[in-house]
Design an enzyme around this catalytic site. Sequence first.
Site, mmCIF file in Angstrom:
data_model
loop_
_atom_site.group_PDB
_atom_site.id
_atom_site.type_symbol
_atom_site.label_atom_id
_atom_site.label_comp_id
_atom_site.label_asym_id
_atom_site.label_seq_id
_atom_site.Cartn_x
_atom_site.Cartn_y
_atom_site.Cartn_z
ATOM 1 N N GLU A 1 0.893 -1.170 0.000
ATOM 2 C CA GLU A 1 0.000 0.000 0.000
ATOM 3 C C GLU A 1 0.920 1.206 0.000
ATOM 4 O OE1 GLU A 1 -3.169 -0.429 -0.131
ATOM 5 O OE2 GLU A 1 -3.515 -2.424 0.672
ATOM 6 N N CYS B 1 -3.170 8.222 3.756
ATOM 7 C CA CYS B 1 -2.945 7.676 2.418
ATOM 8 C C CYS B 1 -4.175 7.867 1.540
ATOM 9 C CB CYS B 1 -2.597 6.205 2.521
ATOM 10 S SG CYS B 1 -3.745 5.296 3.557
HETATM 11 P P1 NAP Z 1 8.614 4.654 4.589
HETATM 12 O O1 NAP Z 1 9.813 5.468 4.830
HETATM 13 O O2 NAP Z 1 8.527 3.881 3.347
HETATM 14 O O3 NAP Z 1 8.488 3.697 5.853
HETATM 15 C C1 NAP Z 1 7.441 2.778 5.981
HETATM 16 C C2 NAP Z 1 7.897 1.599 6.813
HETATM 17 O O4 NAP Z 1 8.938 0.901 6.127
HETATM 18 C C3 NAP Z 1 8.491 1.989 8.167
HETATM 19 O O5 NAP Z 1 8.091 1.053 9.124
HETATM 20 C C4 NAP Z 1 9.990 1.915 7.906
HETATM 21 O O6 NAP Z 1 10.740 1.682 9.076
HETATM 22 C C5 NAP Z 1 10.054 0.723 6.982
HETATM 23 N N1 NAP Z 1 11.258 0.652 6.189
HETATM 24 C C6 NAP Z 1 12.115 1.635 5.848
HETATM 25 N N2 NAP Z 1 13.099 1.148 5.061
HETATM 26 C C7 NAP Z 1 12.864 -0.175 4.913
HETATM 27 C C8 NAP Z 1 13.529 -1.225 4.221
HETATM 28 N N3 NAP Z 1 14.644 -1.005 3.503
HETATM 29 N N4 NAP Z 1 13.015 -2.464 4.279
HETATM 30 C C9 NAP Z 1 11.899 -2.705 4.966
HETATM 31 N N5 NAP Z 1 11.228 -1.751 5.662
HETATM 32 C C10 NAP Z 1 11.699 -0.497 5.624
HETATM 33 O O7 NAP Z 1 7.315 5.499 4.655
HETATM 34 P P2 NAP Z 1 6.776 6.486 5.805
HETATM 35 O O8 NAP Z 1 7.738 7.591 5.977
HETATM 36 O O9 NAP Z 1 6.339 5.763 7.036
HETATM 37 O O10 NAP Z 1 5.463 6.967 5.083
HETATM 38 C C11 NAP Z 1 5.612 7.879 4.069
HETATM 39 C C12 NAP Z 1 4.794 7.569 2.859
HETATM 40 O O11 NAP Z 1 4.012 6.375 2.905
HETATM 41 C C13 NAP Z 1 3.803 8.641 2.664
HETATM 42 O O12 NAP Z 1 4.442 9.702 2.008
HETATM 43 C C14 NAP Z 1 2.710 7.984 1.864
HETATM 44 O O13 NAP Z 1 2.919 8.226 0.516
HETATM 45 C C15 NAP Z 1 2.851 6.529 2.114
HETATM 46 N N6 NAP Z 1 1.706 5.951 2.837
HETATM 47 C C16 NAP Z 1 0.864 5.130 2.169
HETATM 48 C C17 NAP Z 1 -0.207 4.563 2.827
HETATM 49 C C18 NAP Z 1 -1.168 3.612 2.125
HETATM 50 O O14 NAP Z 1 -1.979 2.939 2.765
HETATM 51 N N7 NAP Z 1 -1.149 3.515 0.830
HETATM 52 C C19 NAP Z 1 -0.411 4.841 4.178
HETATM 53 C C20 NAP Z 1 0.482 5.683 4.810
HETATM 54 C C21 NAP Z 1 1.556 6.216 4.132
HETATM 55 P P3 NAP Z 1 11.450 2.875 9.887
HETATM 56 O O15 NAP Z 1 10.367 3.775 10.346
HETATM 57 O O16 NAP Z 1 12.131 2.165 10.992
HETATM 58 O O17 NAP Z 1 12.374 3.540 8.915
#
Ligand code: NAP
Length: 525
Positions: free
Chosen positions: A261, A298
């Site tokens: 997602e 999101c």
């Molecule tokens: P993110 O940086 O992609 O992080 C999401 C999750 O992934 C966190 O738990 C993060 O852990 C983990 N993660 C980071 N690097 C990883 C890796 N290499 N391998 C596995 N896991 C890893 O996103 P975010 O900052 O939380 O959210 C930002 C974006 O997500 C928003 O801008 C939005 O576009 C999107 N979003 C989408 C939805 C949806 O349902 N479609 C919902 C919410 C957000 P750490 O926190 O420990 O780095």
Amino acid sequence: MSEPAIAVLRSHLSGRWQSGDGRVATLFDPTTEAPLATCSTAGLDLGAALQFAREQGGPALRALSFAGRGALLQAMREAIHAEREALIEMAVRNGGNTRGDAKFDIDGALATLGYYADLGKSLGERHFLLEGPPENIVRGGRVQGHHVRLPRRGVAVHINAFNFPAWGLAEKAATALLAGLPVLSKPATSTALVTYRMVEVLVEKQVLPPGVLSLLCGGVGDLLDHLGPQDVVAFTGSADTGSRIRGHRRVLSAGVPVNVEADSLNSTVLAPGAADATYDALIRHVHTEMTQKAGQKCTATRRILVPRDRLDEVIADLSERLRGVVVGDPGRDDVNMGPLSTAEQRRSAEEGIATLLAGGARVVFGRPGRGEPRGVAEGKGYFVSPLLLVADEPLQASAVHDLEVFGPVSTLLPYDGSVAAAEAIVARGQGSLVCSIYGDDRPWLEQAVLALGPYHGRVSMVDEKMADKAFSPGMVLPGLNHGGPGRAGGGNELGGTRGLDFYTQRTAVQGNGPLLARFLGAAVE
Ligand code: NAP
């Protein structure tokens, strides 16, 4: 004066609390920028944690019927509900949520657990799902094939985004646990406090058998290296991280299913000739979507399509609503929008706004920047003021269709009122979670639902007959699909029993028809 104590968040793995011993991440209060907690996952044995969940949690869940697993979800709901007030306070401090925002997350988690608890009860004493009637392979029914959905024998690894620490845990766990799969949940580090407390409560009250729910607080470490072919990964977050997980060497070699997602440029479409009640619902909902959780949802509306001849009216009505938004310390009753959750999110939103403005959008309400947040120390906090933009030539303004600014920012896109033009603009988003359509011209609505549907996981239609009862489109409902094609990640979550699909193996079983029917508990045809 001594500094307030900073909590140390541990992980609950292999049936016990454990702390990492390496690089420590810090969680902040996004209003004051004060540190709140630290955590580390360095040195934790994540392979052992997954194995413990497979060996202990999986069998414990599979021994239960759907009704038994539903009862576990109900017990989770009750234990977390008892902690609701404390969780709201944590969400205000660690997430920058207003109390209303915090309730949206926490009550959404409780409602989803409750929905799947009820679903478990209604599925009864079965242990797996039968799919449809049998296929006759040989005439007469002696040789038949049944399709069953059996719980996978691995672990559901859940990696969540920062914006819904309560709901993110619950919505993914509810479907996996009901399907019969143990869960290892990893919240985003920056806002992990709420998730941490939820799991702590479940552990304190011994709600779940050992290994059924594990928690990883902090960086993901080498977790993915230990995945096996019966495990699955469900991820919510940025498209970049989603791609990295999908392309991970072990995920590819073991054929681990991944549900993503990711980013989404959701649209709202005002049809020509909408009745007043329908139009008012659109204005109400856009205001909610722009400001609830400071636009960090999101499913928030990013693009608003309005017939060109109603553009000025929509600008005036939305601006009037947005003038009532008081940004500031989310703990205050006289504030209705808090900061973004992290310094990184603020930086990214500021950059995104600049990109939208350079790419064909202009400001019609607000001013880029932090504004003057109420009750906040000068210069402190990760604040972004609400901003309404217009892109006068929507098909030329590519940034508005390519870049999700994850904050209180939406762009109006004037169009000629035809379904074809709406489709051309909406499709530029390359797949989104939700589209909402407001109108009363029934042939137009029918065409629009069918034309815009393929670009979305969910379409919300509002007309005057139900406008006062319609939910704002950003609200995800447990009985309806959550996910979206293309840029949104191509995932599917929730949707009632459909949500269990990802956690189960579809197996066709062929053989002696009546015998199989008895084994599988199917009606003999
Ligand atoms: P993110 O940086 O992609 O992080 C999401 C999750 O992934 C966190 O738990 C993060 O852990 C983990 N993660 C980071 N690097 C990883 C890796 N290499 N391998 C596995 N896991 C890893 O996103 P975010 O900052 O939380 O959210 C930002 C974006 O997500 C928003 O801008 C939005 O576009 C999107 N979003 C989408 C939805 C949806 O349902 N479609 C919902 C919410 C957000 P750490 O926190 O420990 O780095």
